[in-house]
Design an enzyme around this catalytic site. Structure first.
Site, PDB file in Angstrom:
ATOM      1  N   PRO A 269      30.282  21.686  48.150  1.00 44.96           N
ATOM      2  CA  PRO A 269      29.848  21.805  46.762  1.00 44.96           C
ATOM      3  C   PRO A 269      28.825  22.915  46.568  1.00 44.96           C
ATOM      4  O   PRO A 269      27.992  23.173  47.439  1.00 44.96           O
ATOM      5  CB  PRO A 269      29.189  20.445  46.487  1.00 44.96           C
ATOM      6  CG  PRO A 269      28.764  19.941  47.826  1.00 44.96           C
ATOM      7  CD  PRO A 269      29.664  20.555  48.848  1.00 44.96           C
ATOM      8  N   GLY A 270      28.944  23.598  45.443  1.00 49.80           N
ATOM      9  CA  GLY A 270      27.912  24.546  45.032  1.00 49.80           C
ATOM     10  C   GLY A 270      27.198  23.955  43.830  1.00 49.80           C
ATOM     11  O   GLY A 270      26.097  23.404  43.927  1.00 49.80           O
ATOM     12  N   CYS A 337      21.624  45.287  25.235  1.00 47.57           N
ATOM     13  CA  CYS A 337      22.359  46.014  24.201  1.00 47.57           C
ATOM     14  C   CYS A 337      23.845  45.954  24.509  1.00 47.57           C
ATOM     15  O   CYS A 337      24.411  46.824  25.179  1.00 47.57           O
ATOM     16  CB  CYS A 337      21.849  47.449  24.101  1.00 47.57           C
ATOM     17  SG  CYS A 337      20.157  47.445  23.507  1.00 47.57           S
ATOM     18  N   GLU A 338      24.449  44.905  24.012  1.00 55.47           N
ATOM     19  CA  GLU A 338      25.785  44.454  24.406  1.00 55.47           C
ATOM     20  C   GLU A 338      25.875  43.070  23.756  1.00 55.47           C
ATOM     21  O   GLU A 338      24.846  42.458  23.532  1.00 55.47           O
ATOM     22  CB  GLU A 338      25.763  44.296  25.933  1.00 55.47           C
ATOM     23  CG  GLU A 338      27.033  44.045  26.663  1.00 55.47           C
ATOM     24  CD  GLU A 338      27.923  45.261  26.778  1.00 55.47           C
ATOM     25  OE1 GLU A 338      28.999  45.188  26.206  1.00 55.47           O
ATOM     26  OE2 GLU A 338      27.539  46.260  27.406  1.00 55.47           O
TER      27      GLU A 338
HETATM   28  C1  LIG Z   1      32.725  28.802  45.181  1.00 59.82           C
HETATM   29  C2  LIG Z   1      33.296  27.931  46.195  1.00 59.82           C
HETATM   30  C3  LIG Z   1      32.871  26.606  46.312  1.00 59.82           C
HETATM   31  C4  LIG Z   1      31.861  25.969  45.385  1.00 59.82           C
HETATM   32  O1  LIG Z   1      32.369  25.725  44.094  1.00 59.82           O
HETATM   33  P1  LIG Z   1      31.477  24.942  43.039  1.00 59.82           P
HETATM   34  O2  LIG Z   1      32.303  24.881  41.822  1.00 59.82           O
HETATM   35  O3  LIG Z   1      30.222  25.710  42.817  1.00 59.82           O
HETATM   36  O4  LIG Z   1      31.157  23.609  43.583  1.00 59.82           O
HETATM   37  C5  LIG Z   1      33.395  25.857  47.361  1.00 59.82           C
HETATM   38  N1  LIG Z   1      34.304  26.382  48.204  1.00 59.82           N
HETATM   39  C6  LIG Z   1      34.752  27.654  48.118  1.00 59.82           C
HETATM   40  C7  LIG Z   1      35.724  28.165  49.113  1.00 59.82           C
HETATM   41  C8  LIG Z   1      34.266  28.464  47.104  1.00 59.82           C
HETATM   42  O5  LIG Z   1      34.716  29.723  47.014  1.00 59.82           O
END
Ligand SMILES: *Cc1c(COP(=O)(O)O)cnc(C)c1O
Length: 410
Positions: A269-270, A337-338
């Site tokens: 997870p990110g 500026c965009e």
């Molecule tokens: C970006 C990415 C993630 C994380 O995705 P999230 O939506 O931020 O949780 C996990 N695995 C891979 C391979 C990614 O490229």
């Protein structure tokens, strides 16, 4: 969202005070929220051998990486530079999975030399890998299940036109290559894209993975990628992690019994870990009443948080300086500026020039996608953890803008 509203009611003033100390714009991350999210995941999957590989492209600050390490996470890196950042933060190579897409083979070679785990997402690369390493270096393969998932078309990765992964329909070819080069496949990986609304999608993908896994006898882990959805606004559906944990864990354990070996279950997870912890704090420079709307113009913009313009994503915006006044409808815009809108038609407690606004859910893909367009400096980053405030990145200066420019006599 309730959680967020409670948080702002409790901590809003504290965030505003940080702006006095460090100036605006300012990125603030609350490490306790990261810890809360991390534990939500681990406690929901307590009956399996779970490994979390934080996808560091979401937020690469060393302070965040160190916190992840302290919590017990590994990393998912998409570039050799991210691998290097992970090593610098103290991760060992074995804790890092390298999941690149479309990179030169030399980059994979470097990763092998460093000793990180390798994830391959292309048949030609798998052949090259087999030719060079045979059975000496194991690897994981990234599969594309062709299951439509995710609410945002920019970040779907599992569909038929996607450049990611090896198609599940090419498995015969994969098996042929593996057999001829004696490649050891230690993991199967899938990342169906971000923002999966429905946990039944995960379960469908899981069944497909378990079926596929039967053809790979040397697996050590199955990596389900990410795709957890977080709430951006009231009424947003979120992935029910507890429910998913229960259902997926049970199926995974059943699968392991049949497979004859206890494998690790991985996630990368990110957003789920770092989105909600982050706030981009900005100051309102001007209020501009036009014929069609009231603009609140702030001292930041798409250069610091590109997601609203790039993904059309919704980030909740709150007025920290005047939180309980009568609400009005605003368009919150940046100073670039965009076309540069951070939020359209937002009901926000009366905004006055000089007020501090908090743009929420800014911890993931905020700073890491920021740039210097319009020759603006990037903001500092603050990490609050267990009531301590840490400056984890200084504000840029004009020297940073000139750093790699070479003086020329004309
Ligand atoms: C970006 C990415 C993630 C994380 O995705 P999230 O939506 O931020 O949780 C996990 N695995 C891979 C391979 C990614 O490229």
């Amino acid at each position: 969202m309730e959680e967020l509203n409670d948080y702002l009611a409790k901590k809003g003033k504290k965030l505003e005070t940080l702006c006095e100390q460090f100036g605006t714009p300012l990125y603030v991350y609350d490490g306790d929220i990261i810890e809360r999210q991390y534990k939500k995941l681990t406690s929901s999957f307590s009956s399996v051998s779970l490994k979390i590989k934080y996808a560091l492209k979401a937020n690469t600050n060393q302070g965040i990486l160190k916190l992840m390490r302290k919590l017990g996470s590994g990393l998912d890196a998409v570039s050799i530079e991210e691998v290097q950042l992970g090593l610098l933060a103290g991760f060992s190579p074995e804790e890092i999975l390298f999941t690149p897409n479309g990179v030169a083979f030399d980059e994979l070679k470097k990763a092998v030399e460093i000793g990180v785990k390798i994830n391959i997402d292309n048949i030609s690369v798998l052949e090259h890998f087999g030719h060079d390493y045979g059975d000496k270096v194991p690897c994981c393969i990234r599969l594309n299940p062709h299951i439509m998932a995710g609410g945002n078309t920019h970040i779907q990765t599992g569909h038929i036109d996607s450049k990611f992964g090896i198609s599940i329909y090419q498995l015969r070819h994969v098996e042929r290559i593996i057999k001829n080069y004696n490649i050891r496949i230690n993991g199967l990986h899938i990342h169906t894209g971000s923002e999966i609304l429905d946990s039944s999608v995960f379960l469908r993908v899981a069944d497909l993975m378990f079926e596929t896994a039967q053809s790979f006898p040397e697996l050590e882990f199955i990596d389900f990628g990410s795709g957890f959805k977080v709430a951006y606004k009231d009424g947003d559906a979120v992935t029910d992690i507890e429910e998913l944990g229960k259902e997926l864990s049970q199926r995974f354990n059943d699968f392991c019994k049949g497979y004859g070996k206890k494998l690790e279950l991985w996630f990368e997870p990110g957003k789920f870990l770092v989105s909600e912890c982050g706030f981009l704090l900005v100051k309102v420079n001007v209020i501009k009443q036009t014929l069609s709307t009231v603009f609140a113009g702030v001292d930041s913009g798409q250069n610091h948080l590109i997601r609203p313009m790039f993904y059309d994503s919704h980030h909740h915006i709150a007025n920290l300086s005047n939180p309980n006044d009568k609400p009005r409808i605003y368009s919150v815009v940046g100073y670039i500026c965009e076309t540069d809108t951070l939020g359209w038609d937002r009901k926000i407690s009366e905004i006055r020039e000089g007020d501090i606004l908090a743009i929420c859910n800014a911890g993931a893909y905020g700073f890491s996608m920021s740039n210097n367009y319009n020759s603006r400096m990037r903001p500092p980053e603050i990490l609050i953890y267990k009531d301590k405030v840490h400056l984890i990145r200084k504000r840029e200066t004009i020297e940073d803008l000139l750093r790699n420019q070479v003086e020329v006599e004309l």
